[in-house]
Design a protein around this motif. Structure first.
Motif, short mmCIF file in Angstrom:
data_model
loop_
_atom_site.label_atom_id
_atom_site.label_comp_id
_atom_site.label_asym_id
_atom_site.label_seq_id
_atom_site.Cartn_x
_atom_site.Cartn_y
_atom_site.Cartn_z
N GLY A 35 0.80 -1.21 0.00
CA GLY A 35 0.00 0.00 0.00
C GLY A 35 0.83 1.26 0.00
O GLY A 35 2.07 1.21 -0.08
N THR A 36 0.14 2.37 0.10
CA THR A 36 0.83 3.66 0.01
C THR A 36 1.82 3.87 1.16
O THR A 36 2.83 4.53 0.99
N LEU A 37 1.54 3.28 2.32
CA LEU A 37 2.41 3.50 3.48
C LEU A 37 3.28 2.31 3.83
O LEU A 37 4.12 2.40 4.71
N GLY A 38 3.08 1.19 3.15
CA GLY A 38 3.88 0.02 3.49
C GLY A 38 3.26 -1.24 2.95
O GLY A 38 2.42 -1.21 2.05
N SER A 39 3.65 -2.34 3.53
CA SER A 39 3.29 -3.64 3.00
C SER A 39 3.05 -4.58 4.18
O SER A 39 3.61 -4.40 5.25
N VAL A 40 2.19 -5.58 3.96
CA VAL A 40 2.01 -6.58 5.01
C VAL A 40 1.90 -7.95 4.35
O VAL A 40 1.25 -8.09 3.31
N ALA A 41 2.57 -8.92 4.94
CA ALA A 41 2.66 -10.24 4.32
C ALA A 41 2.32 -11.33 5.33
O ALA A 41 2.71 -11.25 6.49
#
Lengths: 330, 330, 330, 330
Positions: free
Chosen positions: C243-249
């Motif tokens: 996303g615009t502010l980061g990532s999550v996995a």
């Protein structure tokens, strides 16, 4: 025997190559050329070699090879001139942003028999090299699917975007080359989608900042590429290759590998935030491979042909986005 | 202004420091001394400086500092001679294997006011530096427990063991220094156990190859050290610091970070298998810190005093093993 | 108040749901129906409830809800019959392999106002739930790109392939639903490629075993799906949201998390090799969510509509493979 | 044949065992006893069995085995009474806080030939079981060093501390047992240090909250234990075993395994924060192993003897802290 090199272009990437040459005992930097005398001097002083001109380098029998780090729109011309002058050539990618111009340049390279290496530095990253080594050893069997996630920490200035040739020719081109490097078969079909999610100014300049691409080979192997001009957590460069017997993945790199545990959980520092620190080892290994090839009288790899193929894949991706169809590549 | 250094000792570690000096624009290697002319020449040629003698370096007003990489039993003498001659001194650890000799040397250092830095290179490893930075930032609160796991890939030759001063003075001494670097308080008590599990020849030479140590500070902070002269999977160097608010850990390092997944599971390559590749960045940063201190007119750190304290902890550990009791250190 | 459920279909997945019901104190299994009396008895005995018939369950005012685990081709009929009888319905996916039949069924659901939940169990996996929770918290800003890697340990028998509806309707359908669950916008365009790399018999049956898919939303968000019917290292189920502010996995799951280090490197055990062990927690949470909805008088989610949308995406993917074009979905 | 069990003690851990019994088809809970009728009723109602008394259970020929979950100071008495009554016994650790009392109890167990299993639940954790399986397979060669890091999320109330027997008998006792489980040789020497870093009230109650321990076997194998009553990031339970051919480590466990990447870096959620969720699988496997042993007519393991040995190690650790010397254990 020491290989004598002239550096053409003394900007950011020129400095990187000058440093690689300085630390390789088999190579010697003997001349620097740049439109800016200050930039040229800065490198020449450290290297202990003179600042000179293109013509002087062309005429200098003491120069074995040139390292072209000038702006993209001069690459094809310089390759042709130095190929005709009998110099070995290392040139930053791309040959040109226009496929027809690149093809014409390649024709000159073929006719002159010049040794040309193209700067797809990622092929020399030790982690990606290790991927390829595992494939070659047969660890994962036959390659089936390559997954590339490639995201920049942030978008370049829009002025750069305008002369860059666009996302596919500027950024994805590295991923196209890595897909080829790892798929083990030529790509015959490109499907791409792209959108503007990061910066509307990029869209106004006619480009995209986010893209997804599927590449296919004749036998049905897939590669997917996921690109973004933004990754808040650093320079995101992951590659995974899936095969009949298993899978091999190259992880992201960070400058410092500590882990902090607190009430909030476990945390590790962000990734490298700049391509030059992320690929520092790759840049050094790339120049070493060029010197290796020259010493052994072999064609350096990747060559100009690899540059042309990657450019064609970029063009095909752009056509696919515009047409909404799969584009065949020959 | 460029700091002019003479290298005393042109062996393996001397070469490492010569390379670090070569890449630091603020430093210049101006002389090399070694009992073996061949070894000295090899470094001098690359550096473009003369091979010379101890006496010549002592007398040379153009030499600002010396880098002592000679055998351990010459360290204290050389420190004293060059301290009296007004040179700044970087010396590989230890000062001496004998605490009394080291104390006498330190006395000379104090009297002459010489700037002396001792080569506890691990303090300059970027990952361990990051541990310390998190502690200094307060991320984990007050330090409570330091856990050090430190294992060599394999045992050194028994001939080396015999002159090494033994496991605690040769190998654990680095861990004693790291414990001090991270505990934030002086150690007042040492408890150690040791055994021979790796190579009976080491036991026959009167030494140990496996050890466990507990260090305590006055306020009750603990550090544990686990040492082995064998680790089949590479050079095992982990440190973890636990505090009131959390914990921070430095992970092991490997040359290549890929992961292979097959029917057998997931696998990653072994660690670095040599201290010089594992601590390559630390060696460069260490010399840079020495130059920094000289440029800024500050006392370099870690200093000779740190060397003496680590040696005393090593002696205390040995006494603890032999007596089966906790040994108080003042 | 305890919800009384009848289980329709006592096969493999029926057993899983029976176990989930047994451990939920708010739920009680009151009847089991299956064409095979033996299979029905096996579950009924453990649950302490009678084996009965569809008609009996339909007529039984004491049954609040049915759990449909019968073969796919009976789903739409059973949903319609029990919806008309006023029962709440939990049904394994899909509603039907045919979009028109599914639409007709949905119409009956709408008219009767029946509460229908569809068994997209992955939405209830705690790791994927945590992905969604981070998105909802705003941790990664606006979603831009979802990356799903979804690979089975090995291909099913070709006889199953023939009645499965094909890769997209049988396997990718879960990934289509997860993409919708995480993208936060409806998908408007599907591009897919597929090939046969694992088992030629699958190709002969008219299906594929390897696929890559790109999904796009109206605002230009992307999701990519990479499917294979083979993964030697276990059940490969990874999802990442950028996303615009980061990532999550969400990482892969294994039954045992140890790491072995030897001369050969570091190794961890393979992943779960079966969807039932991998998603064990999800199956239990799914039934709990169904009971929750009934207790609170709310529409259970995902509903029949979600099943229809996923099926349409599967059909679009198949059309895209066949036409070589992007397919618009309304 | 179904094993019929009576639960003695209906507190927190009693509930855990009742649940394990409920899900094992080979076991049946037939009676519950507790000083608090409410607590006993809560479990009995779910299990569908009566609340009764110690005497009734003793006299009931239909009870095969008892599960003792009463307060520690009743364990030895109950073991003796039920051993004499011919019941098989599962008892929570410890037998008693006093070594002499534990020895006397063990004597009764020996005379009666009663089957007694002691609740060292960690031996049944799937991850620690996997460590042991790798050792047994020979993967890491001969065991040399065991490293145990064992930290509680937070300190218990001081009132509990006062009756707990102290850190070594209450908390470290689990780690002593794990060290024995993994070392493959009996421990002959204990060295321990301890301090108060977490809560001064614990010190005022005469106990410690932080400890480091070194254990040695006759052949010179080491185990180190690092304990703290505080770990902000969750329940920290790591074990690593180092051997002649390699090393094997069990990692920490968390309820959800996602990773978030943002400008601040990469983060994962905290660990389990409670021993019952962390060791949920272990508790179930432990009761299953007890039933296994009874079904097969074998002595359950770990037995009462293992409880006595762990208690002796705890006493030795306390003596070592007080005397500042290594303590020999026979």
């Amino acid at each position: 025997m020491v290989t004598k090199l002239a550096l053409l272009g003394a900007g950011r990437i020129g400095k990187v190559h000058a440093r690689a040459i300085a630390t390789d005992p088999r190579a010697e930097l003997v001349a620097v050329v740049d439109a800016s005398p200050t930039a040229a001097e800065a490198i020449a002083t450290v290297a202990g070699c003179p600042v000179t001109t293109m013509d002087a380098v062309l005429a200098d029998a003491g120069v074995d090879a040139v390292v072209i780090c000038t702006p993209t729109n001069t690459h094809a011309d310089l390759i042709e001139r130095f190929a005709k002058a009998g110099k070995a050539i290392f040139c930053e990618k791309p040959i040109d942003l226009d496929v027809e111009r690149a093809k014409a340049c390649l024709e000159v390279v073929r006719q002159t028999g010049a040794k040309v290496m193209l700067g797809f530095n990622r092929r020399f990253d030790p982690h990606f090299q290790a991927l390829r080594a595992e494939i070659d050893k047969g660890t994962i069997g036959d390659v089936e699917m390559v997954t590339i996630i490639s995201r920049d920490p942030g978008p370049p200035p829009v002025d750069y975007i305008k002369v860059s040739g666009g996302l596919f020719r500027d950024m994805t081109i590295h991923d196209f080359d890595m897909a080829r490097f790892l798929l083990g078969e030529e790509i015959v079909q490109v499907i791409a989608t792209a959108s503007v999610l990061v910066d509307t100014a990029i869209g106004e300049a006619g480009d995209f900042d986010s893209a997804s691409v599927i590449l296919m080979t004749e036998s049905g192997r897939h590669a997917t590429i996921s690109n973004s001009r933004r990754a808040t957590y650093g320079y995101d460069q992951r590659i995974e290759v899936h095969g009949t017997l298993g899978s091999v993945a190259a992880e992201n790199q960070r400058p410092v590998s500590i882990e902090v545990a607190t009430r909030a959980g476990y945390s590790r520092p962000p990734l490298h935030d700049f391509f030059m620190t992320r690929y520092m080892q790759a840049y050094a290994a790339e120049i070493a491979a060029f010197i290796d090839a020259l010493e052994q009288g072999k064609a350096p790899s990747p060559g100009a042909e690899d540059g042309l193929i990657a450019l064609r894949l970029a063009d095909a991706a752009l056509r696919s986005v515009k047409s909404g169809t799969a584009v065949r590549v020959d």
